[in-house]
Design a protein around this motif. Structure first.
Motif, PDB file in Angstrom:
ATOM      1  N   SER A 172       0.817  -1.220   0.000  1.00 44.69           N
ATOM      2  CA  SER A 172       0.000   0.000   0.000  1.00 44.69           C
ATOM      3  C   SER A 172       0.844   1.261   0.000  1.00 44.69           C
ATOM      4  O   SER A 172       0.325   2.363  -0.134  1.00 44.69           O
ATOM      5  N   ALA A 173       2.150   1.124   0.165  1.00 45.26           N
ATOM      6  CA  ALA A 173       3.084   2.254   0.130  1.00 45.26           C
ATOM      7  C   ALA A 173       4.238   1.889  -0.797  1.00 45.26           C
ATOM      8  O   ALA A 173       4.559   0.710  -0.970  1.00 45.26           O
ATOM      9  N   PRO A 174       4.874   2.877  -1.440  1.00 44.33           N
ATOM     10  CA  PRO A 174       5.966   2.570  -2.378  1.00 44.33           C
ATOM     11  C   PRO A 174       7.200   2.033  -1.676  1.00 44.33           C
ATOM     12  O   PRO A 174       7.686   2.614  -0.703  1.00 44.33           O
ATOM     13  N   VAL A 175       7.707   0.909  -2.167  1.00 43.93           N
ATOM     14  CA  VAL A 175       8.907   0.266  -1.633  1.00 43.93           C
ATOM     15  C   VAL A 175       9.823  -0.092  -2.792  1.00 43.93           C
ATOM     16  O   VAL A 175       9.382  -0.692  -3.781  1.00 43.93           O
ATOM     17  N   ASP A 176      11.084   0.297  -2.689  1.00 44.32           N
ATOM     18  CA  ASP A 176      12.104  -0.135  -3.649  1.00 44.32           C
ATOM     19  C   ASP A 176      12.850  -1.319  -3.058  1.00 44.32           C
ATOM     20  O   ASP A 176      13.235  -1.297  -1.878  1.00 44.32           O
ATOM     21  N   VAL A 177      13.077  -2.345  -3.862  1.00 43.26           N
ATOM     22  CA  VAL A 177      13.802  -3.529  -3.412  1.00 43.26           C
ATOM     23  C   VAL A 177      15.009  -3.747  -4.325  1.00 43.26           C
ATOM     24  O   VAL A 177      14.868  -3.765  -5.553  1.00 43.26           O
ATOM     25  N   PHE A 178      16.172  -3.886  -3.712  1.00 43.83           N
ATOM     26  CA  PHE A 178      17.409  -4.092  -4.459  1.00 43.83           C
ATOM     27  C   PHE A 178      18.089  -5.358  -3.952  1.00 43.83           C
ATOM     28  O   PHE A 178      18.163  -5.593  -2.740  1.00 43.83           O
ATOM     29  N   SER A 179      18.599  -6.141  -4.888  1.00 43.95           N
ATOM     30  CA  SER A 179      19.231  -7.409  -4.540  1.00 43.95           C
ATOM     31  C   SER A 179      20.736  -7.244  -4.415  1.00 43.95           C
ATOM     32  O   SER A 179      21.303  -6.193  -4.731  1.00 43.95           O
ATOM     33  N   ALA A 180      21.383  -8.334  -3.994  1.00 43.04           N
ATOM     34  CA  ALA A 180      22.850  -8.319  -3.892  1.00 43.04           C
ATOM     35  C   ALA A 180      23.488  -8.071  -5.247  1.00 43.04           C
ATOM     36  O   ALA A 180      24.533  -7.433  -5.352  1.00 43.04           O
ATOM     37  N   ASP A 181      22.853  -8.564  -6.330  1.00 42.33           N
ATOM     38  CA  ASP A 181      23.400  -8.334  -7.664  1.00 42.33           C
ATOM     39  C   ASP A 181      23.394  -6.848  -8.009  1.00 42.33           C
ATOM     40  O   ASP A 181      24.301  -6.354  -8.689  1.00 42.33           O
TER      41      ASP A 181
ATOM     42  N   VAL B 232      18.096  -4.835   0.006  1.00 41.40           N
ATOM     43  CA  VAL B 232      17.750  -3.591   0.671  1.00 41.40           C
ATOM     44  C   VAL B 232      16.338  -3.213   0.254  1.00 41.40           C
ATOM     45  O   VAL B 232      15.987  -3.266  -0.931  1.00 41.40           O
ATOM     46  N   GLU B 233      15.528  -2.842   1.237  1.00 41.04           N
ATOM     47  CA  GLU B 233      14.193  -2.323   0.979  1.00 41.04           C
ATOM     48  C   GLU B 233      14.152  -0.872   1.430  1.00 41.04           C
ATOM     49  O   GLU B 233      14.540  -0.556   2.561  1.00 41.04           O
ATOM     50  N   VAL B 234      13.704   0.011   0.556  1.00 37.32           N
ATOM     51  CA  VAL B 234      13.583   1.424   0.871  1.00 37.32           C
ATOM     52  C   VAL B 234      12.110   1.785   0.830  1.00 37.32           C
ATOM     53  O   VAL B 234      11.494   1.839  -0.245  1.00 37.32           O
ATOM     54  N   LEU B 235      11.536   2.001   1.999  1.00 35.63           N
ATOM     55  CA  LEU B 235      10.137   2.420   2.112  1.00 35.63           C
ATOM     56  C   LEU B 235      10.069   3.933   1.988  1.00 35.63           C
ATOM     57  O   LEU B 235      10.626   4.655   2.808  1.00 35.63           O
ATOM     58  N   ARG B 236       9.416   4.416   0.944  1.00 36.23           N
ATOM     59  CA  ARG B 236       9.281   5.849   0.735  1.00 36.23           C
ATOM     60  C   ARG B 236       7.936   6.315   1.292  1.00 36.23           C
ATOM     61  O   ARG B 236       7.039   6.746   0.571  1.00 36.23           O
ATOM     62  N   ASP B 237       7.818   6.236   2.615  1.00 35.05           N
ATOM     63  CA  ASP B 237       6.570   6.609   3.271  1.00 35.05           C
ATOM     64  C   ASP B 237       6.832   6.784   4.764  1.00 35.05           C
ATOM     65  O   ASP B 237       7.719   6.138   5.326  1.00 35.05           O
ATOM     66  N   GLY B 238       6.076   7.652   5.405  1.00 36.80           N
ATOM     67  CA  GLY B 238       6.191   7.812   6.841  1.00 36.80           C
ATOM     68  C   GLY B 238       5.729   6.565   7.575  1.00 36.80           C
ATOM     69  O   GLY B 238       4.737   5.941   7.196  1.00 36.80           O
ATOM     70  N   ALA B 239       6.459   6.193   8.630  1.00 36.06           N
ATOM     71  CA  ALA B 239       6.140   4.938   9.322  1.00 36.06           C
ATOM     72  C   ALA B 239       6.403   5.027  10.818  1.00 36.06           C
ATOM     73  O   ALA B 239       6.706   4.020  11.458  1.00 36.06           O
TER      74      ALA B 239
ATOM     75  N   ILE C 261      10.128   9.492   9.509  1.00 30.96           N
ATOM     76  CA  ILE C 261       9.311  10.526   8.867  1.00 30.96           C
ATOM     77  C   ILE C 261       9.530  10.521   7.364  1.00 30.96           C
ATOM     78  O   ILE C 261       8.574  10.502   6.577  1.00 30.96           O
ATOM     79  N   ALA C 262      10.792  10.547   6.935  1.00 28.87           N
ATOM     80  CA  ALA C 262      11.089  10.546   5.503  1.00 28.87           C
ATOM     81  C   ALA C 262      10.888   9.167   4.892  1.00 28.87           C
ATOM     82  O   ALA C 262      10.513   9.045   3.727  1.00 28.87           O
ATOM     83  N   GLY C 263      11.143   8.127   5.670  1.00 30.28           N
ATOM     84  CA  GLY C 263      11.025   6.771   5.174  1.00 30.28           C
ATOM     85  C   GLY C 263      11.877   5.818   5.983  1.00 30.28           C
ATOM     86  O   GLY C 263      12.458   6.188   7.012  1.00 30.28           O
ATOM     87  N   VAL C 264      11.962   4.580   5.511  1.00 28.99           N
ATOM     88  CA  VAL C 264      12.681   3.523   6.219  1.00 28.99           C
ATOM     89  C   VAL C 264      13.579   2.795   5.225  1.00 28.99           C
ATOM     90  O   VAL C 264      13.159   2.460   4.113  1.00 28.99           O
ATOM     91  N   ILE C 265      14.828   2.573   5.623  1.00 26.94           N
ATOM     92  CA  ILE C 265      15.765   1.765   4.843  1.00 26.94           C
ATOM     93  C   ILE C 265      16.047   0.506   5.647  1.00 26.94           C
ATOM     94  O   ILE C 265      16.635   0.569   6.727  1.00 26.94           O
ATOM     95  N   ASN C 266      15.601  -0.634   5.131  1.00 27.99           N
ATOM     96  CA  ASN C 266      15.800  -1.917   5.813  1.00 27.99           C
ATOM     97  C   ASN C 266      16.836  -2.718   5.037  1.00 27.99           C
ATOM     98  O   ASN C 266      16.621  -3.078   3.876  1.00 27.99           O
ATOM     99  N   ILE C 267      17.968  -2.970   5.687  1.00 27.57           N
ATOM    100  CA  ILE C 267      19.084  -3.685   5.062  1.00 27.57           C
ATOM    101  C   ILE C 267      19.050  -5.137   5.532  1.00 27.57           C
ATOM    102  O   ILE C 267      19.142  -5.414   6.734  1.00 27.57           O
ATOM    103  N   GLY C 268      18.900  -6.044   4.596  1.00 24.39           N
ATOM    104  CA  GLY C 268      18.896  -7.461   4.921  1.00 24.39           C
ATOM    105  C   GLY C 268      20.260  -8.077   4.646  1.00 24.39           C
ATOM    106  O   GLY C 268      20.794  -7.969   3.529  1.00 24.39           O
ATOM    107  N   LEU C 269      20.853  -8.687   5.665  1.00 26.42           N
ATOM    108  CA  LEU C 269      22.155  -9.325   5.491  1.00 26.42           C
ATOM    109  C   LEU C 269      22.028 -10.616   4.692  1.00 26.42           C
ATOM    110  O   LEU C 269      20.962 -11.249   4.647  1.00 26.42           O
TER     111      LEU C 269
END
Length: 893
Positions: free
Chosen positions: A31-40, A130-137, A146-154
């Motif tokens: 329901s909110a914009p999320v960018d997902v980037f892989s190790a590649d 890496v997931e970048v949530l571009r929404d307040g949470a 406020i600006a968003g959330v950056i979740n880094i998955g090892l």
């Protein structure tokens, strides 16, 4: 190598866990914009630092260089959607990452006063996604989101991998080496694993300065500075060591997990060149009074001849002297000196926990401890107030940030007649944050005996002589001379700066997500937080996504949020040197704590939380043919934003004829000595940030190979909607009238110093053993503002010089706001894979060697550069390096 996270590869179909507590939602179903980037995505990057990689992948994520920004040149604060680093929540494997110990005093208009997490301490080689949530949470995760959330998955994979990478700029400097090693193994037969990553980075300085205007006349006098241009400007040297572990161990219905990261880096940078002589040189065209460079350090007078009526020492103008530039004990300083500023940054984060389920309720208990320590050193400089007793190497002190988190998270599902079960999540959090400022070596902050010298002269037969001369006249006062105390360039942390404090935070949240009918998802979240230093706050969020048809869906969110003032913002007090308010003598520029004597004197108030109200709305389109399109609008209002105030002049003349500095000294406030400007942290302004993101992705299998392409476009505009105004009478008798902590120049830079338009177009190609990536980064135009008063143009205000920006503009026909045109840079990498184990790749960042548009303000005719030798604007998003080539070799087993 095995990769349990790699089973989903179609664009938009990756499962996301950021912005939702469900585990069955994909990127396009969110329901909110999320960018997902892989190790590649991370492997095909020219830069080793995680933060710089994100800048090339996420259009709304930016950072600037901060060349002469003290520690901000090393720990570079990013922005997301035009908001500062401490309004970005960073998670590692879904757990909050502790902050950097650095409070950004010189981080640019958008980040001045911010204290966020240091993304560069996480090894990019250890990242699985890496997931970048571009929404307040904030209602879901608490403060900062406020600006968003950056979740880094090892990484969760197993096997062996080693990588070596080397590159340098087209100009032949900025050599950059990266070595990484990865090892992972399975634990048991139930999906358990253990892996570890090691990384070494060695980056050398690159220099894009031109000759300072004082260099040519110094050379004519036979003085050859150590650096041909005076001092280097570009990028600092950096040597970094990082290690990461990640493990999960199943035990029946319970999984034990743990992960940790360690980082250590030492970085160094030139400060401004200090001239040994006063010289004249060509001026800035059209600017009177700018054709000289002063001697950096005054001569010390060593002969004391007594005390005046107030007990102040008297010094003989014709007695013995000490000139550090002409003394055999300091031969290395004869041609002037360039303070070399160094920082060590040590970072540790440890998380351990248990997760599983009991009777249909999933649980996750975790403990986190994080600490970041930043220590400062300076070499090739002096404490001028100590005279001949000065050292030339200093330890200036440290900042330390410590955090402890306990989290208990739970979720379950309930059948209530909806199309899908109702998802319910709830949890609690206990946090402890502490901040420390550590004492520097005494000479780094000491006010020596020559700091302020009242000089007297004796005569004999009308001629000046030493006062010890028989028959000499009584001493006559001539003038007062100032030699700046502390380590020249960055004063160490003295007893007035040393402090340690912290606070506790207790939180609880509940989150509902439901699908009442097929195609309609709705969510509601609420969170309560209590902080023991300022009270409580309650925040909420609602979200919805409606699939109108198979190929189109609309989505949107509305939320409130907050960001608590950090202990670092509450406790930081820092004194550096500069030339404030047109001073021709280097003076102290102080950032005072709000509760300090100087802060209270200037009517500073205790900090309160920032509050936000966010809205977003968008559309998801899946037209087929391998295309996916998302368009999202956002509107973020933030009130009571915390920042550093504009400069106050403590040497302005009060109605009683004295100055604030003199009054403070009379009250025993020693920090007021040789003070040139004062700033402090305050809740100063409100903003509205709005914009939109467009992301178009396409995947195609052709006879020539497989192409994955994406175009991401961001438009972002920030408006300062209100500013705090301070009125009051100071204890010195001075009336502070309509003082705005955020001045017009800062407002201009907040609103316009970041490009409004930003875009990234990238294509990945694979065919057999061949792989290639091509990327275009586009940066729109931006405007830079600066204040000719506080940056040292003109004479001292209230002493016959300029007092306002309008007066300065009328006097000096130079633009104080300059627009810089849009630019684009191109990156490319081509690689070959042999035997499915070995890969060799070569690439270029900024392939066509594009440089920023040159600065035209305050440019000296004889050099083409500014007084410090710079020719580009510090905020230029394209960077100063120019083209950069690299080669990478990887072996995987």
């Amino acid at each position: 190598m095995s990769d349990p996270d790699a089973e989903v590869t179609e664009p938009g179909q990756s499962i996301v866990v950021t912005g939702t507590r469900r585990t069955d939602r994909t990127v396009l179903e969110s329901s909110a914009p999320v960018d997902v980037f892989s190790a590649d995505d991370f492997r095909a990057q020219p830069a080793p630092q995680l933060q710089t990689i994100l800048q090339t992948l996420v259009p709304s994520f930016n950072q600037q260089r901060n060349l002469l920004g003290d520690a901000s040149a090393f720990i570079r604060p990013p922005t997301l959607r035009g908001l500062p680093s401490d309004q970005i929540l960073v998670l590692l494997n879904g757990k909050r990452v502790h902050r950097s110990a650095l409070v950004q005093l010189q981080g640019g208009a958008l980040n001045a006063g911010a204290q966020g997490a240091d993304l560069s301490q996480i090894s990019s080689a250890a990242v699985g996604r890496v997931e970048v949530l571009r929404d307040g949470a904030a209602a879901q995760y608490g403060s900062d989101a406020i600006a968003g959330v950056i979740n880094i998955g090892l990484r969760r994979d197993t096997g062996y991998e080693v990588t070596a990478r080397y590159g340098q700029s087209y100009a032949g400097d900025g050599e950059d080496t990266q070595l990484t090693a990865f090892y992972g193994t399975e634990l048991g037969d139930d999906g358990g694993f253990f892996n570890t990553t090691f990384e070494f980075i060695d980056q050398n300085v690159f220099d894009r300065s031109v000759e300072r205007p004082a260099i040519a006349p110094l050379l004519a006098l036979g003085i050859t500075p150590d650096r041909p241009t005076g001092n280097r400007l570009g990028g600092p040297e950096n040597r970094a060591y990082r290690a990461t572990i990640n493990t999960e161990i199943p035990a029946g219905d319970t999984i034990f997990y743990a992960f940790a990261n360690y980082g250590y880096q030492r970085q160094g940078n030139d400060f401004n060149y200090r001239s040994p002589r006063s010289v004249t040189h060509l001026p800035i065209p059209g600017r009177p009074g700018t054709n000289s460079t002063g001697r950096a350090v005054p001569i010390n007078y060593l002969t004391q001849i007594g005390f005046d009526a107030q007990g102040r020492p008297q010094w003989d103008l014709n007695g013995a002297t000490f000139d550090i530039f002409n003394d055999s004990r300091f031969p290395e300083l004869a041609n002037g000196f360039i303070p070399f500023f160094e920082q060590t940054n040590e970072d540790i984060g440890i998380v351990g926990g248990l997760k599983g389920d009991v009777s249909g309720i999933n649980y996750d208990f975790s403990l986190m401890y994080g600490v970041n320590q930043v220590r400062y050193f300076m070499s090739d400089t002096i404490n001028a107030s100590l005279g001949p007793n000065t050292p030339t190497d200093f330890y200036m002190g440290k900042f330390v940030q410590r955090e402890f988190n306990f989290n208990g998270d739970f979720n379950t599902e309930a059948e209530i007649g909806f199309a899908e079960p109702l998802f319910i999540a709830w949890g609690v959090e206990v946090r402890r944050e502490a901040f420390e400022v550590g004492l520097g070596d005494t000479p780094s902050w000491q006010i020596g005996p020559y700091a302020s010298q009242r000089l007297f002269q004796c005569t004999l037969a009308g001629a000046p002589v030493a006062c010890s001369t028989p028959g000499a006249s009584a001493p006559t006062f001539v003038r007062t001379q100032v030699a700046l105390p502390g380590s020249n360039g960055f004063q160490g942390f003295g007893p007035a700066s040393v402090i340690e404090g912290g606070r506790n935070n207790y939180s609880g949240y509940i989150d509902f997500e439901a699908t009442p009918v097929a195609g309609l998802d709705v969510g509601i979240a609420a969170r309560y937080d209590y902080f023991d230093d300022f009270g409580d706050t309650f925040n909420g969020k609602i979200s919805a996504r409606w699939e109108i048809a198979e190929a189109i869906a609309v989505r949107g969110t509305a939320s409130t949020g907050f960001r608590a003032p950090t202990p670092g913002q509450q406790f930081t007090q820092n004194l550096t040197t500069g030339f404030p308010f047109g001073s021709t003598t280097p003076l102290g520029t102080l950032v005072a704590r709000p509760d300090s004597e100087i802060g209270q004197f200037y009517l500073a108030e205790s900090l309160t939380p920032e509050k936000s109200l966010s809205f977003s709305g968008g559309v998801v389109i899946q037209p087929g043919g391998g295309f996916n399109v998302t368009i999202d609008y956002y509107n973020i209002k933030v009130t009571d934003r915390i920042g550093i105030s504009g400069a106050i002049n403590p040497n302005a003349i009060n109605p009683n004829g004295s100055t604030d500095a003199q009054f403070l000294l009379s009250q025993g406030v020693a920090e007021a000595a040789e003070l040139g400007s004062v700033r402090y942290f305050t809740n100063a302004f409100d903003t509205r940030t709005q914009g939109f993101d467009v992301v178009v992705s396409h995947e195609a299998d052709t006879g020539l190979g497989r192409f994955n392409s994406s175009l991401a476009v961001n438009y972002n505009a920030t408006k300062v909607t209100d500013r705090k105004v301070i009125n009051g009478t100071l204890a010195s008798g001075r009336v502070l009238s309509n003082f705005q902590p955020v001045d017009d120049v800062r407002v201009g830079n907040i609103e316009e110093s970041n490009p409004a338009w930003r875009a990234v177009l990238s294509t990945t190609y694979t065919q057999g053993m061949v792989g290639a990536v091509a990327r275009v980064n586009y940066y729109g135009s931006f405007t830079s503002f600066f204040d000719p008063i506080t940056t040292g143009i003109g004479a001292t205000p209230n002493a016959g010089g300029i007092d306002t920006l309008a007066e300065a503009q009328a006097l000096y026909p130079v633009p104080f706001a300059k627009k810089f045109d849009a630019q684009a840079s191109f990156d490319i990498e081509v690689g070959l894979t042999f035997a499915e184990k070995y890969r060799v790749a070569v690439g270029a960042q900024n392939l066509f060697d594009t440089f920023p548009e040159r600065e035209t303000r305050n440019i000296f005719a004889g050099t083409g550069g500014a007084a410090n030798g710079s020719i580009y604007n510090d905020g230029s998003p394209i960077g100063w390096m120019g083209g950069f080539w690299y080669a990478r070799v990887t072996a995987s087993f």
